[in-house]
Design an enzyme around this catalytic site. Sequence first.
Site, PDB file in Angstrom:
ATOM      1  N   CYS A  12     146.580  20.466 -48.787  1.00  0.00           N
ATOM      2  CA  CYS A  12     145.812  20.493 -47.259  1.00  0.00           C
ATOM      3  C   CYS A  12     145.952  22.218 -47.054  1.00  0.00           C
ATOM      4  CB  CYS A  12     146.660  19.866 -46.207  1.00  0.00           C
ATOM      5  SG  CYS A  12     146.203  20.245 -44.514  1.00  0.00           S
ATOM      6  N   MET A  48     138.332  21.094 -43.620  1.00  0.00           N
ATOM      7  CA  MET A  48     139.615  21.284 -44.237  1.00  0.00           C
ATOM      8  C   MET A  48     139.788  22.477 -44.879  1.00  0.00           C
ATOM      9  SD  MET A  48     137.652  18.118 -44.506  1.00  0.00           S
ATOM     10  CE  MET A  48     137.058  17.849 -46.059  1.00  0.00           C
TER      11      MET A  48
END
Length: 394
Positions: A104, A317
């Site tokens: 992430c 993201m």
Amino acid sequence: MAHAPQIRIPATYMRGGTSKGVFFKLTDLPAAAQMPGAARDALLLRVIGSPDPYGKQIDGMGGATSSTSKTVILSKSEREGHDVDYLFGQVSIDKPFVDWSGNCGNLSAAVGPFAISNGLIDPARVPRDGLATVRIWQVNIGKTIVAHVPMRDGAVQETGDFELDGVTFPAAEIQVEFMDPAEEGEDGGSMFPTGNLVDDLDVPGVGSFQATMINAGIPTIFLNAQALGYLGTELQDDINSSPEALARFETIRAHGALRMGLIKNLEEAAKRQHTPKIAFVASPVDYVSSSGKPVPASDVDVLVRAMSMGKLHHAMMGTASVAIAAAAAVPGTVVNLAAGGGQRDEVRFGHPSGTLRVGAAANQDSGEWTVTKAVMSRSARVLMEGWVRVPGEA
């Protein structure tokens, strides 16, 4: 009938970039969960509140979106030249599994602050004021991340005036460098796993699409918005309110994953939701972001919309931002052409919440493209710290 009482585990709830997650020190986890496996996955699922057939994660720390159904486990690193090992778990909302296949990028910005505040960094390497450089080993993909964390009076500086589209309030800026982001550690191979900058991706029952499939930051499939019947200005509800659109994206993603060599058969895609990502791009036009803020075409080089865990992401993201920058830097990719072509060392793209600038330098050697570093600015903040409680049987 006797039931096991709840146990409590030291934890910190943090925002990093446009994501939120529950952070743990590895040594604070119950012994069975300190090793990879079913016990760890079961614990994290219960912490987040999954699987939840209602899709709300009411009985857990998750926020019922891919951006808020996340966990992080950190430990001191024994790897030379690194301070901390960072393991990321993307928790499925409605299914009983944790996806460990990728990183992430947004929560990467919170790793340095957490590591400093929780004694995982040698104090001799942390200045009282200025920038602390935290060298992170990203365990999921086997890559190095370098975070530059602002310090003030011996503590991590969290407040500031840095604004990030997709986050309501300003905070202190944290610069994050993703080193050698191409070639995912798990899967290896070239930055362009098919050997081509653009492929014809044939998806039975759906269509044939020109696609750039890239391993940089996170495996990502880029398509042209127009080929999908979109403008590139879409907001979340435009996509997420349509079950047919979501099913089509998932079918395309599965065939792209197979083409990239990430899965051996299409059925495996259902158990690998976090990667690859799928995104669509378009040349700049004026649009209005989800907050109502106008985004002029002159403010961006390209428009990008990306899917995460089966839904359109509310912003972008962090790892996909690296993929966007890498693809934009290579002349001839779908992203590069939508941005106007030519070689570039940074790109400013428009997403549903606004804009983001990401830098990446691409080089070609013996016909192979590589990216040595991608750089972006994020922010992070502790939201709550103490203990998370879970039923003992978890």
